[in-house]
Structure formats: structure tokens, C-alpha cells
Design a protein around this motif. Structure first.
Motif, short mmCIF file in Angstrom:
data_model
loop_
_atom_site.label_atom_id
_atom_site.label_comp_id
_atom_site.label_asym_id
_atom_site.label_seq_id
_atom_site.Cartn_x
_atom_site.Cartn_y
_atom_site.Cartn_z
N TRP A 164 -3.97 3.31 -4.60
CA TRP A 164 -3.71 1.92 -4.96
C TRP A 164 -3.86 0.98 -3.77
O TRP A 164 -3.75 -0.24 -3.93
N GLU A 166 -1.90 0.44 -1.32
CA GLU A 166 -0.64 -0.20 -0.93
C GLU A 166 0.26 0.84 -0.27
O GLU A 166 0.24 2.01 -0.65
N PRO A 167 1.07 0.42 0.69
CA PRO A 167 1.92 1.38 1.40
C PRO A 167 3.12 1.87 0.60
O PRO A 167 3.69 2.89 0.94
N VAL A 169 4.21 2.74 -3.25
CA VAL A 169 3.96 2.95 -4.68
C VAL A 169 5.07 3.85 -5.19
O VAL A 169 5.20 5.00 -4.75
N LEU A 197 5.12 -1.86 -7.15
CA LEU A 197 4.07 -1.18 -7.92
C LEU A 197 4.61 0.13 -8.46
O LEU A 197 5.04 1.01 -7.69
N ARG A 234 -2.97 -3.31 -12.04
CA ARG A 234 -3.28 -4.42 -11.13
C ARG A 234 -2.72 -5.74 -11.67
O ARG A 234 -2.24 -6.58 -10.91
N ARG A 237 1.53 -4.76 -12.41
CA ARG A 237 2.27 -4.00 -11.40
C ARG A 237 2.87 -2.72 -11.99
O ARG A 237 3.69 -2.06 -11.34
N ASP A 375 12.36 -0.76 -1.25
CA ASP A 375 11.79 -2.00 -0.71
C ASP A 375 12.46 -2.28 0.64
O ASP A 375 13.67 -2.44 0.73
#
Length: 507
Positions: A164, A166-167, A169, A197, A234, A237, A375
Motif C-alpha cells: 500500500w 504506507e508505513p 497498515v 488504512l 484508496r 481507507r 497511530d
């Protein structure tokens, strides 16, 4: 090789390639083909080749003597064109079967052994009998933790792996065994509404009355192509899709098809199955829910801790950050058991309906809060408050509706079964125990998950007062035979015990 023409035989053999040869076929005896042997089927140009288990038929309406019939799956693999000439020959035994025989004897296998087994299963070189032998061997002789790691790696390698870009997921999985535990359908919209995500691919039920994919299918389409899955994630999310069509660790789906009728779910196989799917789906951070209870998959805390260590060991070696949460598995979560009933519970929680089951709401918020704390901008201990605010504000409901619309809203959602039977208490007192296995069994007898309106609706939970003749739960079914099976089972054993006090065995 010997040549025949292809014919489609409209039979769904559920993830097994099956070929049909007429007994009067000139090749049948001259080539020594026998029923349940495996054969190789090749296009004349050699571009397409598959392996199938042979069945012998005596009816020209199924397959004529000069034809080779193929089940729907095998016919698609060969190109889906009737009348095309193909060559057939005896199939060579998969080389990896030697490793299976060693496992049956109690040996530990290495990475190359599991890679070979996974490749041959993915290539349809194994019959269901041979796969069952492999699964039973893994269950009975056990898998060392390194073997679980090797099997996980091997299953990932057989399919696609999503990236994806992104760091962070996130994903969540429950090991199962608790009826009605449909927290995922609440966690996903809450976490996605927070902005994280969470591309959730789920399995269908193996031994339970419903899996997340079965329940989500009440609301929306869950069989998404890899392209559709990417587009939806996408945009939203998140997704709530069945993992089988995404081509992620496909060997896992094939093995699940064999496990289902055997009602097998051994710890090592379970860990490999879960983590191969999560890693293939691109997850970097994962919450695992392990319910503990006398009639849950994990009956005590020591077994739960051992399973947690196994998850963490495999996750650490594959670069997956895992947090394992031990939860109360003494009784079903929510009220509904079965796809339509469980989706009703989910929507009640999302709508902040006063009638919504509080235990399902609370457990979902706790788990969603733990995920939100992945997060880096969220302080430890603040996840629950954020999750609760997202739910109570209506943002989770709005996100769920957006996901449903993106995947394709079900235009004809199934209704709860029209056959209904109330199971009543034979003693007064308090509900002191509830048998998860028996209630799941009753719901499955009623037709769940294949009949999405079938299942069990609970009226009483642990600690609730009950009087003689008061309804404990209702059985719903769509067909008379299923209804009678479920009703008779409940009469023999309701799964409920009443007494003076509840024994607290929660983790």
C-alpha cells in the motif's frame, strides 16, 4: 499422450479439479486410467496444463466416450472453450508428497519442504485426500514454532502480496470459536473514520455459523477483484472483503476448503493461516483477539499465553508488529448467531440504537481503541475515547455506509428465517454458563451460514435472572428440515445452565 475433446460438466467441486471420463472410452482401459487417479491435461500447443482427479462415468449425458468432461473450475483453467482437443496422461506424483509422508511419521520439516508442498497444492497437484493427510499430520504430530514460520512463508509465496506504500497498515483478527463475535464490522469503520488504512480481508466460516465475510455479504458484495479492492481501499481507507478472490495466500483458501468438513483448526495451522493472509494483504500492525472460555477454542489462560508467544514469534520474524489481546470467551458476543442476525446487531451498534447489544459495542470499542493507539500521534490510553467519540458522533456509521456503497450494496438483503422456535428455561435462577459450541452447533443445524437468515437469537446472557418457561433463545431457519434438526438438538441440550451464581472465569 492421448487426445480427447473438452466438455464442461456443470458441477461445482469446491476448489478441486475433477475430470470425467466415460467407461466406454477407448483410452480408459488401454491406458490403465482408474477412478480417483490423477491425470495431467494439456492443450495441444502445450500452453495450458492442469492436473485433475479422475472420475469414471457411465452416462453419455455427462460425458461421451470421445470426450473429457471437466468440472467448472478445471474447465475455466483450460480456457473455457468446449470441443477443444486436449491431451491427457497419467499425472506424476508430486515430489513434495515425500515430505508429507515424513510429517505423518512425526518428522519436523524444513522451509524447502513446506515451499514444495505449498507450490504443489497451489498447482492443484494434490487431491483433497492428500491435503487432508497433510493437515491431519500437522495437527496430530504438531508443528514446531519454526515449522509454523516456514509454513507461513511458503503460503505467502504462493500468491500476490499487496503493497500500500504506507508505513502504517493496520488489521485485526479473532481466532474464532465465539458465536456472534462480529467486532470486525464495527472496528473497521471506526478505525477508517480515524484515517488509518485498514484493508480488511476476511475468511468465510470454517466451523462456525458465520464468518465476517458471510455477515458482511448480507449488506454488500464481498467478492472483489484485486483491482476493485485497491480502488475501494484508496477511496475509503478500508474494505470488508472476502480474501479468496484477492489471490492472497491462495493455498490457505484451498486448505480451508478441506478443513471445513473435517472441522479442523489446529493451533499451528491456524497461526500460519492467519498471518499469511495478513502479511499478504500488506499489514504492518495487527491486533489478535484470543477469547478464553470453557467452550471457546482456547479453554484456559496458559494455552492462550502459549498461542500468544507463537503469534509473536512468527510475527517478529516476518516483520509484523503484533499485539495479542486476551478476551472473555465464556459466552457469545452480541445476541445474533448467524449472518443476518449478526448484521442486525452490527447496524444497531453503528446506529447507536438503545437496543444494541452492549457487550458487542464495548468489546469493539476496546479493540478499536488499541488499534488507534498504533497511530504515533495518539497517546497511550486515549484510543478508547477516540473510538467512542467516532461511534457516538455517527462518523463510524457514515464510513460503513460509504464502504457498503463502494463494494456494492446488496439489493436484496436476506431476511431472518420465517421458521421460528423459542427455547425456554426448565429451571429458575441465574444463567450460570452458556455453551458456545452447542449454540454454534444449533445455529449451523438451522442452516447458517449457507442460509443467511438462519441462526439463533439470544434473549438471555450470563448472570441474567430467568424463570421457568421464559425464553432463553429463538431458533430461526429457512427450511423445514433444518428447522427440525436444530429444534431437536436444542431440546436435547439447550447449551444453557441455570443456578444461583455465575462463576467468573474471565481472563
Amino acid at each position: 499422450m492421448s487426445t480427447l475433446t473438452l466438455r464442461k460438466v456443470a458441477i461445482d467441486t469446491y476448489r478441486e479439479n475433477v475430470a470425467y471420463l466415460h467407461r466406454d472410452c477407448k483410452l480408459y482401459r488401454s491406458e490403465g486410467f482408474q477412478a480417483l487417479n490423477k491425470i495431467e491435461i494439456h492443450s495441444l500447443d502445450g500452453a495450458v496444463s492442469i492436473i485433475a482427479v479422475l472420475n469414471v462415468v457411465d452416462d453419455d449425458c455427462i460425458t461421451k466416450p470421445d470426450e473429457l468432461g471437466l468440472c467448472e473450475q478445471a474447465f475455466r483453467q483450460m480456457g473455457g472453450e468446449a470441443g477443444v482437443a486436449v491431451n491427457i496422461a497419467h499425472a506424476r506424483l508430486p515430489a513434495s508428497l515425500k515430505a508429507v509422508h515424513r510429517k505423518i511419521s512425526g518428522d519436523n520439516l524444513g522451509l524447502e519442504d513446506y515451499q514444495g508442498i505449498a507450490r504443489d497444492i497451489a498447482s492443484n497437484r494434490y487431491s483433497k485426500i492428500e491435503m487432508a493427510a497433510f493437515l491431519v499430520a500437522c495437527s496430530q504430530t504438531g508443528l514446531e514454532r519454526d515449522e509454523v514460520l516456514y509454513l507461513t512463508k511458503a503460503m505467502i509465496e504462493t500468491g500476490k502480496r499487496l503493497n500500500w506504500g504506507e508505513p502504517l497498515v493496520v488489521d485485526k483478527h479473532c481466532i474464532g470459536g465465539i458465536p456472534g463475535n462480529r467486532t470486525t464490522m464495527l472496528i473497521v469503520p471506526i478505525v477508517a473514520a480515524h484515517g488509518m488504512l485498514i484493508p480488511k480481508t476476511s475468511s468465510r466460516a470454517i466451523t462456525s455459523p458465520a464468518g465476517t465475510a458471510d455477515t458482511m455479504e448480507v449488506l454488500a458484495r464481498v467478492e472483489l477483484s484485486p483491482h476493485e479492492l485497491h480502488e475501494i481501499v484508496r477511496a475509503q481507507r478500508a474494505c470488508l472483503a472476502w480474501g479468496g478472490t484477492a489471490e492472497l495466500a491462495p493455498v490457505d483458501d484451498i486448505l480451508i476448503a478441506v478443513e471445513r468438513p473435517l472441522s479442523m483448526d489446529s493451533p499451528g495451522q491456524m497461526v500460519a493461516s492467519i498471518l499469511s493472509k495478513k502479511l499478504a494483504a500488506g499489514a504492518t500492525h495487527l491486533i489478535i483477539d484470543i477469547p478464553i472460555g470453557a467452550t471457546a477454542k482456547i479453554s484456559n489462560r496458559s494455552r492462550a499465553l502459549a498461542l500468544r508467544r507463537l503469534f509473536e514469534y512468527v510475527g517478529d520474524h516476518l516483520g509484523l508488529s503484533i499485539e495479542v489481546v486476551l478476551t472473555d470467551g465464556r459466552q457469545p458476543v452480541g445476541r445474533g448467531i448467524g449472518p443476518a442476525l449478526e448484521s442486525r446487531d452490527v447496524m444497531q451498534v453503528l446506529n447507536n440504537d438503545p437496543a444494541a447489544p452492549l457487550d458487542l459495542r464495548e468489546k469493539s470499542l476496546q479493540l478499536a481503541g488499541r488499534i488507534i493507539e498504533f497511530d504515533p500521534d495518539v497517546r497511550g490510553g486515549q484510543g478508547y475515547v477516540i473510538a467512542r467519540d467516532i461511534l457516538e458522533s455517527g462518523r463510524a456509521l457514515a464510513k460503513m455506509q460509504a464502504i457498503v456503497d463502494a463494494q456494492g450494496r446488496n439489493p436484496n438483503p436476506p431476511q431472518i428465517g420465517h421458521f421460528c422456535h423459542d427455547v425456554t428455561a426448565t429451571d429458575s435462577g441465574q444463567v450460570t454458563s452458556i455453551d458456545n459450541l452447542q449454540l454454534a452447533h444449533i445455529a449451523r443445524l438451522a442452516g447458517a451460514p449457507m442460509d443467511k437468515g438462519a441462526g439463533v437469537d439470544l434473549h438471555k446472557k450470563l448472570g441474567d435472572p430467568v424463570e421457568v418457561g421464559e425464553t432463553l433463545f429463538s431458533i430461526y431457519a429457512e427450511f423445514p428440515a433444518d428447522f427440525e434438526f436444530a429444534r431437536e438438538s436444542a431440546e436435547q441440550n439447550s447449551g444453557f445452565t441455570t443456578g444461583n451464581a455465575v462463576v467468573d472465569e474471565s481472563p
